[in-house]
Design a protein around this motif. Structure first.
Motif, mmCIF file in Angstrom:
data_model
loop_
_atom_site.group_PDB
_atom_site.id
_atom_site.type_symbol
_atom_site.label_atom_id
_atom_site.label_comp_id
_atom_site.label_asym_id
_atom_site.label_seq_id
_atom_site.Cartn_x
_atom_site.Cartn_y
_atom_site.Cartn_z
ATOM 1 N N GLU A 54 0.830 -1.208 0.000
ATOM 2 C CA GLU A 54 0.000 0.000 0.000
ATOM 3 C C GLU A 54 0.865 1.259 0.000
ATOM 4 O O GLU A 54 0.547 2.250 -0.673
ATOM 5 N N LEU A 55 1.968 1.225 0.751
ATOM 6 C CA LEU A 55 2.871 2.373 0.789
ATOM 7 C C LEU A 55 3.488 2.614 -0.580
ATOM 8 O O LEU A 55 3.608 3.758 -1.034
ATOM 9 N N ALA A 56 3.884 1.538 -1.266
ATOM 10 C CA ALA A 56 4.464 1.677 -2.603
ATOM 11 C C ALA A 56 3.455 2.276 -3.580
ATOM 12 O O ALA A 56 3.809 3.114 -4.414
ATOM 13 N N ARG A 57 2.210 1.856 -3.493
ATOM 14 C CA ARG A 57 1.187 2.417 -4.383
ATOM 15 C C ARG A 57 1.008 3.911 -4.132
ATOM 16 O O ARG A 57 0.872 4.704 -5.071
ATOM 17 N N TRP A 58 1.025 4.288 -2.855
ATOM 18 C CA TRP A 58 0.876 5.714 -2.511
ATOM 19 C C TRP A 58 2.071 6.508 -3.024
ATOM 20 O O TRP A 58 1.905 7.587 -3.594
ATOM 21 N N LEU A 59 3.267 5.978 -2.843
ATOM 22 C CA LEU A 59 4.466 6.677 -3.323
ATOM 23 C C LEU A 59 4.444 6.837 -4.835
ATOM 24 O O LEU A 59 4.793 7.899 -5.361
ATOM 25 N N ARG A 60 4.010 5.798 -5.534
ATOM 26 C CA ARG A 60 3.941 5.899 -6.995
ATOM 27 C C ARG A 60 2.919 6.956 -7.400
ATOM 28 O O ARG A 60 3.148 7.714 -8.354
ATOM 29 N N ALA A 61 1.793 7.032 -6.670
ATOM 30 C CA ALA A 61 0.776 8.046 -6.960
ATOM 31 C C ALA A 61 1.301 9.446 -6.682
ATOM 32 O O ALA A 61 0.824 10.424 -7.276
ATOM 33 N N CYS A 62 2.305 9.550 -5.807
ATOM 34 C CA CYS A 62 2.926 10.847 -5.510
ATOM 35 C C CYS A 62 3.957 11.243 -6.563
ATOM 36 O O CYS A 62 4.555 12.318 -6.469
ATOM 37 N N GLY A 63 4.195 10.380 -7.538
ATOM 38 C CA GLY A 63 5.132 10.694 -8.607
ATOM 39 C C GLY A 63 6.501 10.073 -8.466
ATOM 40 O O GLY A 63 7.398 10.347 -9.270
ATOM 41 N N ALA A 79 4.401 -7.107 -5.880
ATOM 42 C CA ALA A 79 3.390 -6.065 -6.052
ATOM 43 C C ALA A 79 4.030 -4.687 -6.133
ATOM 44 O O ALA A 79 3.569 -3.821 -6.878
ATOM 45 N N VAL A 80 5.109 -4.480 -5.385
ATOM 46 C CA VAL A 80 5.834 -3.205 -5.448
ATOM 47 C C VAL A 80 6.371 -2.983 -6.852
ATOM 48 O O VAL A 80 6.199 -1.918 -7.454
ATOM 49 N N VAL A 81 7.031 -3.992 -7.402
ATOM 50 C CA VAL A 81 7.621 -3.882 -8.734
ATOM 51 C C VAL A 81 6.547 -3.615 -9.792
ATOM 52 O O VAL A 81 6.773 -2.863 -10.749
ATOM 53 N N ALA A 82 5.378 -4.218 -9.609
ATOM 54 C CA ALA A 82 4.301 -4.086 -10.600
ATOM 55 C C ALA A 82 3.727 -2.679 -10.674
ATOM 56 O O ALA A 82 2.945 -2.387 -11.586
ATOM 57 N N ASN A 83 4.098 -1.789 -9.747
ATOM 58 C CA ASN A 83 3.568 -0.424 -9.759
ATOM 59 C C ASN A 83 4.152 0.423 -10.879
ATOM 60 O O ASN A 83 3.640 1.510 -11.164
ATOM 61 N N GLY A 84 5.230 -0.014 -11.500
ATOM 62 C CA GLY A 84 5.780 0.723 -12.640
ATOM 63 C C GLY A 84 6.837 1.745 -12.300
ATOM 64 O O GLY A 84 7.026 2.707 -13.052
ATOM 65 N N PHE A 85 7.570 1.558 -11.192
ATOM 66 C CA PHE A 85 8.699 2.439 -10.895
ATOM 67 C C PHE A 85 9.773 2.262 -11.962
ATOM 68 O O PHE A 85 9.950 1.178 -12.513
ATOM 69 N N ASP A 86 10.504 3.324 -12.246
ATOM 70 C CA ASP A 86 11.641 3.216 -13.160
ATOM 71 C C ASP A 86 12.730 2.329 -12.554
ATOM 72 O O ASP A 86 13.343 1.520 -13.251
ATOM 73 N N ARG A 87 12.974 2.533 -11.252
ATOM 74 C CA ARG A 87 14.018 1.771 -10.565
ATOM 75 C C ARG A 87 13.498 1.320 -9.203
ATOM 76 O O ARG A 87 12.900 2.104 -8.467
ATOM 77 N N VAL A 88 13.729 0.050 -8.890
ATOM 78 C CA VAL A 88 13.468 -0.468 -7.551
ATOM 79 C C VAL A 88 14.770 -1.079 -7.051
ATOM 80 O O VAL A 88 15.349 -1.965 -7.696
#
Length: 253
Positions: free
Chosen positions: A117-126, A156-165
């Motif tokens: 959930e935290l990763a999804r929120w961070l991704r939504a923050c840009g 699930a974190v990786v699936a959020n679409g970050f450029d780099r994890v």
């Protein structure tokens, strides 16, 4: 539907623009700036002046403040209901707070179950670059999980679409446990003998060295998913960290 780890890794390693590395660029958001490791990460990353702004998640305002660091109040709602902020890079550190530090009691402390959930929120923050520092009891992380995604939550974190994890699995001494009877204490003592059989490459590394490796990875890591096993974290602390990190990250000499 369960995520396929290979599919997640391939998707995360797709071509993407390399993040800007200029000094003073972007905003850094830190979750879990507690304990020796979290505080060292915050001190090093905020003090590097590579980010225009550095923010730390807190449960309540911090009176004395953190030099050069802003606080972002995390309300007591589910993370999905937190108001969005703006950030380019984020670091999540799972290090229990030292309760005798007043400032750490005011900081928000993530739990491993909060990660998706935290990763999804961070991704939504840009956020485009996410570093996760996950300490594990020395010698107890299964070999198969050291260099890949260790759970459905990490997939699930990786699936959020970050450029780099960037996942850094550092070894730590087992946390002190409370025992209710002498038999439990005896069993724990017998098991503790095993720690002398743990290879040196799986021994804990100083918090400052872990923070240095994370800082270096944030600067030079190419797009994709990068997992540092405890042995690599230990090796990086022994000498030429730059060379170890470049080999880990698949960068040419």
């Amino acid at each position: 539907m369960a995520l396929d780890p290979l599919h997640a890794l391939r998707g995360a390693n797709r071509a993407a623009p390399a993040p800007a590395a200029a000094a003073g660029a972007g905003t850094l958001l830190v979750a879990g700036a507690t304990g020796a490791l979290g505080q060292e990460l915050l001190r090093r990353l905020a003090g590097s002046h590579r980010f225009a702004h550095a923010r730390v998640l807190a449960r309540e305002p911090i009176r004395d403040g953190l030099r050069g660091v802003e606080t972002y109040l995390a309300p007591g709602l589910p993370i999905a209901q937190w108001p969005l902020t703006s950030a380019d890079s984020a670091v999540i550190a799972f290090d229990p707070p030292r309760l005798y530090h007043d400032r750490e009691r005011a900081l928000w402390v993530p739990q491993p179950s909060d990660l998706p959930e935290l990763a999804r929120w961070l991704r939504a923050c840009g956020v485009r670059t996410l570093a996760i520092v996950q300490p594990h009891d020395q010698g107890k992380l299964p070999e198969a999980l050291k260099r890949g995604l260790a759970s459905l939550d990490e997939q699930a974190v990786v699936a959020n679409g970050f450029d780099r994890v960037i996942l850094v699995r550092s070894a730590r001494k087992p946390l002190h446990a409370k025992f209710t009877n002498p038999a439990e204490r005896l069993a724990a003592w017998m098991l503790s003998i095993v720690r002398f059989m743990v290879p040196s490459s799986e021994q804990p590394v100083r918090a400052s060295k872990v923070a240095e490796l994370v800082d270096l990875a944030l600067r030079i890591a190419p797009p994709g998913v990068h997992v540092a096993a405890p042995e690599l974290v230990w090796e990086s602390a022994q000498g030429d960290m730059q060379a170890v990190a470049r080999r880990w990250l698949g960068l040419a000499d």
